[in-house]
Scaffold this motif. Sequence first.
Motif, PDB file in Angstrom:
ATOM      1  N   VAL A 104       0.869  -1.176   0.000  1.00 44.09           N
ATOM      2  CA  VAL A 104       0.000   0.000   0.000  1.00 44.09           C
ATOM      3  C   VAL A 104       0.902   1.220   0.000  1.00 44.09           C
ATOM      4  CG1 VAL A 104      -1.803   1.254   1.207  1.00 44.09           C
ATOM      5  CG2 VAL A 104      -1.804  -1.247   1.220  1.00 44.09           C
ATOM      6  N   CYS A 105       0.776   2.055  -1.016  1.00 39.36           N
ATOM      7  CA  CYS A 105       1.714   3.166  -1.243  1.00 39.36           C
ATOM      8  C   CYS A 105       1.045   4.505  -0.972  1.00 39.36           C
ATOM      9  CB  CYS A 105       2.238   3.125  -2.682  1.00 39.36           C
ATOM     10  SG  CYS A 105       3.094   1.596  -3.100  1.00 39.36           S
ATOM     11  N   ILE A 107      -1.088  -0.939  -4.288  1.00 42.87           N
ATOM     12  CA  ILE A 107      -2.307  -0.166  -4.078  1.00 42.87           C
ATOM     13  C   ILE A 107      -1.978   1.285  -3.718  1.00 42.87           C
ATOM     14  CG2 ILE A 107      -4.461  -0.047  -2.787  1.00 42.87           C
ATOM     15  CD1 ILE A 107      -4.097  -2.647  -4.402  1.00 42.87           C
ATOM     16  N   PRO A 108      -2.338   2.245  -4.552  1.00 39.54           N
ATOM     17  CA  PRO A 108      -2.122   3.651  -4.204  1.00 39.54           C
ATOM     18  C   PRO A 108      -3.047   4.066  -3.065  1.00 39.54           C
ATOM     19  CG  PRO A 108      -2.568   3.364  -6.567  1.00 39.54           C
ATOM     20  CD  PRO A 108      -2.932   2.090  -5.894  1.00 39.54           C
ATOM     21  N   ALA A 109      -2.553   4.948  -2.209  1.00 42.52           N
ATOM     22  CA  ALA A 109      -3.347   5.447  -1.087  1.00 42.52           C
ATOM     23  C   ALA A 109      -3.155   6.953  -0.990  1.00 42.52           C
ATOM     24  CB  ALA A 109      -2.926   4.764   0.214  1.00 42.52           C
ATOM     25  N   LEU A 144     -13.853   3.435   0.995  1.00 37.40           N
ATOM     26  CA  LEU A 144     -14.316   3.532  -0.389  1.00 37.40           C
ATOM     27  C   LEU A 144     -13.137   3.693  -1.343  1.00 37.40           C
ATOM     28  CD1 LEU A 144     -17.366   5.923   0.187  1.00 37.40           C
ATOM     29  CD2 LEU A 144     -17.437   3.449  -0.201  1.00 37.40           C
ATOM     30  N   GLN A 145     -12.172   4.524  -0.954  1.00 34.94           N
ATOM     31  CA  GLN A 145     -11.005   4.725  -1.811  1.00 34.94           C
ATOM     32  C   GLN A 145     -10.183   3.453  -1.931  1.00 34.94           C
ATOM     33  OE1 GLN A 145     -10.141   9.498  -1.005  1.00 34.94           O
ATOM     34  NE2 GLN A 145      -8.462   8.047  -1.128  1.00 34.94           N
ATOM     35  N   LEU A 162      -7.798  -2.865  -2.915  1.00 35.05           N
ATOM     36  CA  LEU A 162      -7.112  -3.436  -1.757  1.00 35.05           C
ATOM     37  C   LEU A 162      -7.757  -4.739  -1.300  1.00 35.05           C
ATOM     38  CD1 LEU A 162      -5.041  -3.347   0.539  1.00 35.05           C
ATOM     39  CD2 LEU A 162      -6.615  -1.879   1.819  1.00 35.05           C
ATOM     40  N   ASP A 163      -9.066  -4.751  -1.131  1.00 35.42           N
ATOM     41  CA  ASP A 163      -9.721  -5.968  -0.646  1.00 35.42           C
ATOM     42  C   ASP A 163      -9.566  -7.112  -1.638  1.00 35.42           C
ATOM     43  OD1 ASP A 163     -11.346  -4.095  -2.033  1.00 35.42           O
ATOM     44  OD2 ASP A 163     -13.148  -5.257  -1.611  1.00 35.42           O
TER      45      ASP A 163
END
Length: 544
Positions: free
Chosen positions: A208-209, A235-237, A248-249, A255-256
């Motif tokens: 997660v980035c 996964i961009p965060a 939601l993002q 991610l899920d």
Amino acid sequence: MTRFIFITGGVVSSLGKGLMAASLAALLQARGYTVRIRKFDPYLNVDPGTMSPYQHGEVYVTDDGAETDLDLGHYERFTGVPSRQSDNVTSGRIYQTIIAKERRGDYLGATVQVIPHVTDAIKAFAVAETDGLDFVLCEIGGTVGDIESLPFMEAIRQLRNDLGRERTAFVHLTLVPYIAAAGELKTKPTQHSVRDLTALGIQPDVLVCRCERPLPESDRAKIALFCNVRQSAVIPALDAKTIYGVPLQYHAEGLDRAVLEAFALPAEGSPDLTRWDRITERLGNPEGEVTIGVVGKYVGLADAYKSLNEALVHGGIANRVKVNIRWLDAEMFEGDSDELAQQLEPLHGVLVPGGFGERGSEGKIASVRFARERKVPFFGICLGMQMACIEGARNTAGIGGASTTEFGPTDEPVVGLITEWMGKEGLEQRAAEGDLGGTMRLGAYDAALSGNSVVASIYGGTAISERHRHRYEVNVHYKDALEQGGLVFSGMSPDGRLPEIVERPDHPWFVGVQFHPELKSKPFDPHPLFKSFVEAAVKQSRLV
């Protein structure tokens, strides 16, 4: 079969591991899975109970009386699953347990070492009380490379071997910084962080980035290549407008799905995110706004009142208004009535939160008096209730010397040290000279409300259970005098010995509670007291 997700962080702290863990758990929950989240803290304190809020933020309290990390508040608010004492462990607690066993001779003469004894204790904590759950998410505090976290890293490495790949997954949260001079995002810190993690024997399954700009597909491909993960698992965060938009993002970025694929579980379809859509819609489209002044001691750090802040937001969600919080240092009101009036007059509500120590107490008392006399909605929590009782004793009950023994000897101890109370295991006793850690009245306790009281109408009943964290208590011997002055004791412990709630029926909204209702408030289930308080603030806003 219970599956375990181990969440680590790299590069820098404060990237939002706790929020990511809570959001991932909420997404899995929305897909129909049962979840539980745990926090491993590497510091040597047994728990955060004796730590300054400026060091650690708020102390979150569970129903069973554990003083825990504030991330457990995120976990509860996002999933609705009540946290337990077994959901937070520190290095201090691990070592305390091991040393006690060594002193008893439980190790039968063996040399006690980090491996296997410390790592075994960590592993036992991770898997305890997890039967019947689909997923257990374990967040490791700190960042990769910290000396303090090494035993925890080794323990989760071993758990991959103990439980098997089909039951474990590693999610690593890292930073992709934007370098303005170069005009681009840089992936090298993430590569170094993953290299350090793999050097410890842990290969992340999902990355997660955290980044402040959209992450180009070319950068995702580069990270996937050099960090040995699937590109779909990078996964961009990005920052969200509200923390309640984060699930939601994360779902939109996959991610899920990436986590389920790491377990070879079906990831088709979408989770039911209706309630998160509803929450973000209300937050994004308020029908008005109110301003609440929080007169406290630790206002220099928002995390010191994290649950309080969120509970006020929840009250706003329930009333479809935006709640603006004005953090006010109680010390600036001490002896300065002009400053107090200037700061408090524009407000639609005044809240005095919990705290410890004498600093700022007279400013809090002055704030209570202002709210009482000007008919401004007032909410006192824990110490805030005690200050309301002292203010009432001094100014409406004729007890000019009223004070609390917490601040020193007094002839009129309207508030005093609580030395014994009935707990779940029977009579509990404390001494003034005893240890500070873990010695307060902690956890959920029942209270009985007066049937015709304001708070009974707010709760919709007369029996409640709320979480406590305090060492001092309003002296019930002053009950009659305070009630003659208009401050009604509308909630008491079931044995009638400990005051739980006070209110002023002749005031638009004036309630003080000895417990911490903010700890049980959730965005999809706002606490009734905060819902009612914000509603009163909305009415006040129409009068100002």
